[in-house]
Design an enzyme around this catalytic site. Structure first.
Site, PDB file in Angstrom:
ATOM      1  N   HIS A 236      -9.431  -2.076   2.770  1.00 59.17           N
ATOM      2  CA  HIS A 236     -10.250  -1.350   1.790  1.00 59.17           C
ATOM      3  C   HIS A 236     -11.643  -1.155   2.388  1.00 59.17           C
ATOM      4  CE1 HIS A 236     -12.593  -0.521  -1.822  1.00 59.17           C
ATOM      5  NE2 HIS A 236     -11.453  -0.242  -2.425  1.00 59.17           N
ATOM      6  N   CYS A 274      -9.630   4.684   0.011  1.00 59.05           N
ATOM      7  CA  CYS A 274     -10.320   4.710  -1.286  1.00 59.05           C
ATOM      8  C   CYS A 274     -11.303   5.872  -1.287  1.00 59.05           C
ATOM      9  CB  CYS A 274     -11.038   3.383  -1.520  1.00 59.05           C
ATOM     10  SG  CYS A 274     -11.984   3.375  -3.054  1.00 59.05           S
ATOM     11  N   HIS A 301      -6.349   4.792  -3.213  1.00 58.81           N
ATOM     12  CA  HIS A 301      -7.163   4.598  -4.409  1.00 58.81           C
ATOM     13  C   HIS A 301      -7.789   5.951  -4.684  1.00 58.81           C
ATOM     14  CE1 HIS A 301      -8.238   0.004  -4.126  1.00 58.81           C
ATOM     15  NE2 HIS A 301      -6.950   0.215  -4.239  1.00 58.81           N
ATOM     16  N   ASP A 348      -8.133   4.660  -9.359  1.00 58.58           N
ATOM     17  CA  ASP A 348      -9.046   3.546  -9.131  1.00 58.58           C
ATOM     18  C   ASP A 348     -10.174   3.667 -10.144  1.00 58.58           C
ATOM     19  OD1 ASP A 348     -10.110   1.353  -7.941  1.00 58.58           O
ATOM     20  OD2 ASP A 348     -11.086   2.453  -6.333  1.00 58.58           O
ATOM     21  N   HIS A 349     -10.181   2.788 -11.082  1.00 53.11           N
ATOM     22  CA  HIS A 349     -11.179   2.779 -12.162  1.00 53.11           C
ATOM     23  C   HIS A 349     -10.972   3.974 -13.100  1.00 53.11           C
ATOM     24  CE1 HIS A 349     -14.017   0.800  -8.977  1.00 53.11           C
ATOM     25  NE2 HIS A 349     -12.884   0.147  -9.141  1.00 53.11           N
ATOM     26  N   TYR A 365     -11.602  -1.073 -15.419  1.00 55.38           N
ATOM     27  CA  TYR A 365     -10.155  -1.256 -15.525  1.00 55.38           C
ATOM     28  C   TYR A 365      -9.640  -1.222 -16.956  1.00 55.38           C
ATOM     29  CZ  TYR A 365     -10.054  -2.171 -10.561  1.00 55.38           C
ATOM     30  OH  TYR A 365     -10.147  -2.030  -9.190  1.00 55.38           O
TER      31      TYR A 365
END
Ligand code: DNO
Length: 394
Positions: A236, A274, A301, A348-349, A365
């Site tokens: 990541h 990401c 992500h 992602d989020h 989240y």
């Protein structure tokens, strides 16, 4: 056509978002970790099996480990690092035996991801995560009082940070402190100011070049075992993709990634791509990076950021913001057809929105914001596939 394997992160049995919620969001997979095992200890086959059984009983698959955390001793190559590397290798064998094949990790010293505001209200009233450099500098100079901080910033940055600090009331200061030091979801540790000052001190002599050498040495030890165990590593990026609190950061740019992949050419050395992290830097062309590094992207992500200046960004809606997510998904769809296999993705989020505004959720989240993000990504992929298919049959 082969599409992305749709997943969400699940923080384990205490996560307010349940496995059933994740299934109803349209996911077939889950991304999770054994958060109760201390960083550095072996993940036993038994613990892995237990967690896997729980996920499968809900009709889902444990698609990706996020994260198998790397002990600080390995990043610094001090103390017990050799033992921790052996433990890491053992955990990889155990995961491979249980058919869990994608392992996400990061090499960010001390802190995992960092934000300064978890409740930034965007125009539609939903709440987003935001990073404000001046707040971080204010924290560094006036709350943490890191000895070397004064020399690390320009005069203008210091002025902005002190104005920012003056504007903050006590509750805001406390919030900022908790946001940075108590760790965001998925970060495996939290700190008191004296602990973090001591930890930061230990990185004084570790330059980015040296930290890179430590990462490559770790991968030299890990990738042969990963190959044998049938698992792949997916690093990541740094989030945010630049130095914070004077720490070295080494997976932030396209050049960093190219160097990392060529330093350790094993196919087990791959990326968790990401888009939100890389996209927070204007000099990263995320769409081109997705194309250039496609073959080594093992996990996605998908998230977007809106840069308000070089010092500020917030997490925008998934298809809004500065990153061309459609371009990224197009490259990934092509890559999956070439590979003949899906790539797992997670939204992602997401924004805290609708009913979730009244709930206590993990920042970034909550269920509904991620559900929205995933639905948009799913639609985007369906449209891209439709166009590719119709142009190939036309
Ligand atoms: C934040 C996450 C990170 C990520 C780790 C991977 O939302 O993307 O915490 O899980 O950095 O090791």
């Amino acid at each position: 056509m082969i599409g992305m394997e749709q997943t969400m992160r699940w923080f384990g049995p205490n996560d307010p978002v349940s496995l059933r919620d994740i299934r109803q969001a349209g996911c077939s997979g889950v991304v999770t970790a054994l958060h109760h095992i201390p960083v550095g200890a072996v993940w036993t086959a038994e613990e892995i099996r237990k967690r896997k059984g729980m996920i499968e009983a809900a009709g889902l698959t444990w698609s990706v480990v996020e994260s198998l955390p790397v002990h600080e001793d390995i990043k610094k190559r001090t103390g017990q690092f050799r033992q921790y590397i052996r433990n890491y290798q053992t955990s990889l064998y155990h995961l491979g035996q249980e058919d869990i094949r994608i392992i996400t990790y990061n090499f960010m010293p001390i802190l995992d991801w960092v934000r300064t505001n978890l409740e930034y209200e965007v125009a539609d009233g939903s709440k987003a995560l935001r990073f404000e450099l001046e707040a971080l500098i204010a924290f560094d100079l006036f709350m943490l009082k890191r000895p070397l901080a004064k020399n690390a910033y320009t005069e203008q940055q210091i002025t902005l940070a002190s104005e920012c600090f003056k504007r903050m009331g006590e509750p805001q200061k406390k919030k900022l402190y908790d946001t940075i030091l108590q760790g965001l979801p998925g970060s495996e540790e939290s700190f008191t100011p004296s602990q973090i000052l001591a930890a930061l001190q230990e990185y004084h002599t570790i330059t980015p070049a040296r930290l890179k050498a430590h990462l490559f040495a770790f991968l030299e030890d890990i990738t042969p075992v990963a190959e044998e165990a049938g698992v792949v590593m997916a690093i990541h990026p740094d989030d945010p993709p630049f130095s914070v609190l004077g720490l070295p950061r080494i997976v932030s740019t396209e050049t960093d990634v190219a160097e990392l992949l060529s330093a350790v050419p094993s196919p087990a050395n791959g990326l968790c791509f990401c888009t939100g992290s890389y996209g927070a830097r204007p000099d990263n062309d995320v769409k081109n990076m997705a194309s250039r590094f496609a073959v080594r992207i093992y996990f996605l992500h998908l998230r977007n950021t809106k840069r308000e200046s070089s010092e500020h960004f917030f997490e925008a809606d998934h298809l809004d913001g500065d990153t061309d997510l459609a371009g990224v998904v197009l490259h990934m769809v092509r890559e999956m057809q070439r590979r003949g296999a899906p790539i797992p993705v997670r939204p992602d989020h997401g924004h805290q929105m609708l009913d979730d505004l009244h709930k206590k959720t993990y920042p970034g989240y909550s269920a509904i914001g991620r559900l929205r993000g995933l639905a948009e990504i799913r639609g985007l992929q369906a449209g891209i596939m439709y166009l590719l298919q119709s142009s190939s049959t036309a």
